[in-house]
Design a protein around this motif. Structure first.
Motif, short mmCIF file in Angstrom:
data_model
loop_
_atom_site.label_atom_id
_atom_site.label_comp_id
_atom_site.label_asym_id
_atom_site.label_seq_id
_atom_site.Cartn_x
_atom_site.Cartn_y
_atom_site.Cartn_z
N GLU A 141 0.82 -1.20 0.00
CA GLU A 141 0.00 0.00 0.00
C GLU A 141 0.86 1.26 0.00
OE1 GLU A 141 -4.34 -0.98 1.74
OE2 GLU A 141 -2.91 -0.12 3.17
N HIS A 142 0.32 2.31 -0.64
CA HIS A 142 0.99 3.60 -0.68
C HIS A 142 0.30 4.54 0.30
CE1 HIS A 142 1.97 7.54 -3.01
NE2 HIS A 142 2.88 7.30 -2.08
N VAL A 143 1.06 5.03 1.27
CA VAL A 143 0.53 5.97 2.27
C VAL A 143 1.15 7.34 2.01
CG1 VAL A 143 0.23 6.49 4.71
CG2 VAL A 143 0.36 4.10 3.96
N VAL A 144 0.30 8.34 1.86
CA VAL A 144 0.77 9.72 1.72
C VAL A 144 0.58 10.41 3.06
CG1 VAL A 144 0.41 11.95 0.60
CG2 VAL A 144 0.27 9.83 -0.75
N VAL A 145 1.64 10.99 3.58
CA VAL A 145 1.60 11.75 4.82
C VAL A 145 1.69 13.23 4.45
CG1 VAL A 145 2.74 12.23 7.02
CG2 VAL A 145 2.68 9.89 6.12
N VAL A 146 0.71 14.00 4.85
CA VAL A 146 0.69 15.44 4.57
C VAL A 146 1.11 16.18 5.84
CG1 VAL A 146 -0.69 17.41 3.84
CG2 VAL A 146 -1.14 15.15 2.87
N GLY A 147 2.25 16.83 5.77
CA GLY A 147 2.76 17.58 6.92
C GLY A 147 4.09 17.02 7.40
N GLY A 148 5.11 17.88 7.41
CA GLY A 148 6.45 17.44 7.79
C GLY A 148 6.91 17.92 9.14
N GLU A 192 5.35 18.30 2.48
CA GLU A 192 5.42 19.44 3.40
C GLU A 192 5.23 20.72 2.60
OE1 GLU A 192 5.74 22.38 5.92
OE2 GLU A 192 5.51 20.30 6.59
N SER A 193 4.30 21.58 3.04
CA SER A 193 3.98 22.77 2.27
C SER A 193 5.08 23.84 2.35
CB SER A 193 2.65 23.37 2.75
OG SER A 193 2.74 23.73 4.12
N SER A 194 5.86 23.84 3.44
CA SER A 194 6.94 24.81 3.60
C SER A 194 8.18 24.35 2.85
CB SER A 194 7.27 25.00 5.08
OG SER A 194 6.13 25.45 5.78
N PRO A 195 9.14 25.25 2.67
CA PRO A 195 10.38 24.86 1.99
C PRO A 195 11.24 23.89 2.79
CG PRO A 195 10.07 27.25 1.89
CD PRO A 195 9.07 26.71 2.87
N ARG A 218 8.86 15.48 -0.21
CA ARG A 218 8.67 16.65 -1.09
C ARG A 218 8.32 17.86 -0.23
NH1 ARG A 218 4.77 15.45 -6.07
NH2 ARG A 218 5.25 17.68 -6.31
N THR A 219 9.12 18.90 -0.33
CA THR A 219 8.83 20.16 0.35
C THR A 219 8.21 21.13 -0.66
OG1 THR A 219 11.10 20.89 -0.05
CG2 THR A 219 10.63 19.87 2.08
N SER A 220 7.68 22.24 -0.14
CA SER A 220 6.96 23.23 -0.97
C SER A 220 5.86 22.55 -1.78
CB SER A 220 7.92 23.99 -1.89
OG SER A 220 8.90 24.69 -1.14
N ALA A 221 5.23 21.58 -1.17
CA ALA A 221 4.17 20.80 -1.84
C ALA A 221 2.85 21.06 -1.12
CB ALA A 221 4.51 19.31 -1.81
N LEU A 234 -2.24 18.45 -6.03
CA LEU A 234 -1.41 19.51 -5.47
C LEU A 234 -1.58 20.80 -6.27
CD1 LEU A 234 1.89 17.54 -4.70
CD2 LEU A 234 -0.23 17.65 -3.40
N THR A 235 -1.19 21.91 -5.65
CA THR A 235 -1.38 23.21 -6.30
C THR A 235 -0.48 23.38 -7.53
OG1 THR A 235 0.23 24.19 -4.76
CG2 THR A 235 -2.10 24.36 -4.18
N ASP A 236 0.57 22.58 -7.64
CA ASP A 236 1.44 22.67 -8.82
C ASP A 236 0.95 21.81 -9.98
OD1 ASP A 236 2.01 20.09 -8.03
OD2 ASP A 236 4.14 20.40 -7.73
N GLY A 237 -0.25 21.24 -9.82
CA GLY A 237 -0.83 20.43 -10.89
C GLY A 237 -0.51 18.94 -10.78
#
Length: 438
Positions: free
Chosen positions: A3-10, A32-35, A218-221, A236-239
């Motif tokens: 299984e593929h688990v995506v964790v949002v937030g670093g 992670e949304s920040s750099p 992945r940062t800035s995501a 994601l906001t980058d498409g």
């Protein structure tokens, strides 16, 4: 198939959860949304090293955090020192570290000092927080300590921490704060820890381990949209579009509410998430050649003060880590719509540093070698008397989607130790659900 688990937030919750999931052989992507990774514990360069943008310390009772430090091989880098506290009342700074300091606290008469001390002993001996959950801290403390102690100590603390929500805060929250800090005391004094090089050392070690375990970082995501029907997708906001089997969101509850699909069946859950209020925080960090305070931590109880606390970081950890400079934090909590968030850095810095002259008339701005301003939109959740009923579970109504953030920490206050604890807890749930499926 794995299984593929995506964790949002670093932040630490996301990092620790991703680590536990990868160790169980799951395929993990962390966004992670920040750099940079780290969340509220993210660092920045100062005096030739790195420091947290918001002050972070380690209590002796922080068992999960201390276990992580040992597991990462950084226990030899741990500093543990006696902390010291003062209260600035607008005129002078009063020591407020020991029981003797409380008995000598000049703004209160002897009877009020004794009432205050007895109330603290009573709280430390109270083992169950549940009877306190539906009482406000303001009401409980007013009965136990009296109006003068409220005016001199508790009102400024609650107002500084929770701003306009100060009179709504549950007494269970304060009970937990007192017990957490009491567990870090030895011989009547509080001991605090810090890792040489800052929490950046932990974050860097986790980063290295996660990459070595095959976790995609992945940062800035930034997440734009969540789809829960098959095939499950994260936009994601980058498409970019990611497919996931399970997803863990570790950001603020309100941010998660905005990602929910427009399904009327989710309206109640969305309202539950949105019912949790957050305060933002502002920190001004500066390095100086001047020693300004005798205490490591000074609470500011002057209603005219623009900030809540003055932290003399190097009073605790020493100046040798910072090229001989003294490093300070000035910090406050404010609603996200506060005018302080609209001020430019230069204006805010001038107003805050001008006030330091009141605390220490010898303060010399020319002695400052560098300064930095940091703002956080979601730094503290508001713990009202009905907060326990508002807390969402780790498992959400969405299939395969989980939520873990500091608003779920109750009655304890948010902190790195509890972020790590909950990261491990939610990872265990995800692993159990994944195994049950197979």
């Amino acid at each position: 198939m794995t299984e593929h688990v995506v964790v949002v937030g670093g932040g630490f919750t996301g990092l620790v959860a991703a680590r536990a999931l990868a160790r169980q052989g799951l395929r993990v992507t962390l966004l992670e949304s920040s750099p940079a990774l780290g969340g509220l514990a993210a660092g920045f360069p100062i005096c030739g090293t790195r420091l947290e943008k918001a002050y972070h310390y380690i209590l002796t009772g922080d068992t999960d955090l201390l276990a992580l430090i040992r597991d990462l091989g950084l226990d030899s880098e741990l500093i543990q020192r006696e902390g010291s506290v003062g209260i600035f009342d607008g005129t002078r700074t009063h020591p407020f570290t020991t029981a003797l300091d409380v008995l000598r606290f000049a703004p209160l008469n002897l009877i009020d000092r004794l009432r205050l001390g007895l109330a603290m002993v009573r709280l430390q001996r109270t083992r169950r927080w549940q009877p306190l959950a539906r009482q406000t801290a303001r009401d409980w403390l007013a009965r136990a300590c009296g109006p003068d102690a409220m005016r001199a100590i508790w009102n400024p603390l609650l107002q500084g921490k929770f701003d306009r929500h100060w009179d709504q805060v549950s007494m269970a929250w304060l009970w937990a704060r007192i017990h957490t800090r009491a567990n870090s005391r030895r011989r009547g004094r509080e001991w605090l820890g810090y890792v040489r090089g800052g929490f950046a050392r932990l974050i860097s070690a986790l980063d290295t381990e996660l990459r070595g375990a095959g976790v995609a970082l992945r940062t800035s995501a930034r997440v734009a949209r969540l789809e829960t029907s098959a095939p499950r997708q994260l936009h994601l906001t980058d498409g970019t579009t990611l497919h996931y089997d399970r997803l863990l969101f570790t950001g603020p509850s309100g941010a998660f509410a905005r990602l929910l699909p427009p399904d009327p069946a989710l309206d109640g859950y969305r309202a539950q998430l949105d019912a949790i209020d957050y305060l933002g925080a502002i920190c001004l960090v500066f390095a100086s050649t001047q020693a300004l305070t005798e205490q490591h931590w000074v609470n500011i109880h002057d209603p005219e003060a623009p900030f809540l606390v003055l932290v003399n970081h190097t009073r605790l950890v020493g100046t040798d880590l910072y090229a001989g400079k003294h490093v300070y934090y000035l910090g406050c909590y404010r609603p996200p719509d506060s005018p302080w968030f609209q001020l430019d850095d230069a204006t805010l810095t001038k107003r805050w540093l001008d006030y330091l002259k009141k605390i220490n008339p010898a303060f010399d701005r020319q002695a400052i070698t560098e300064h930095h301003v940091f703002r956080f939109s979601h730094a503290q959740h508001v713990v009202t008397c009905d907060h326990e009923s508002r807390v969402p579970g780790f498992r959400t109504p969405l299939p395969g989607v989980y939520l873990a953030n500091f608003s779920q920490i109750f009655p304890e206050d948010r902190g790195t130790n509890f972020a790590i604890r909950d990261g491990l807890k939610v990872a265990k749930l995800i692993i159990e659900d994944s195994l049950a499926k197979t």
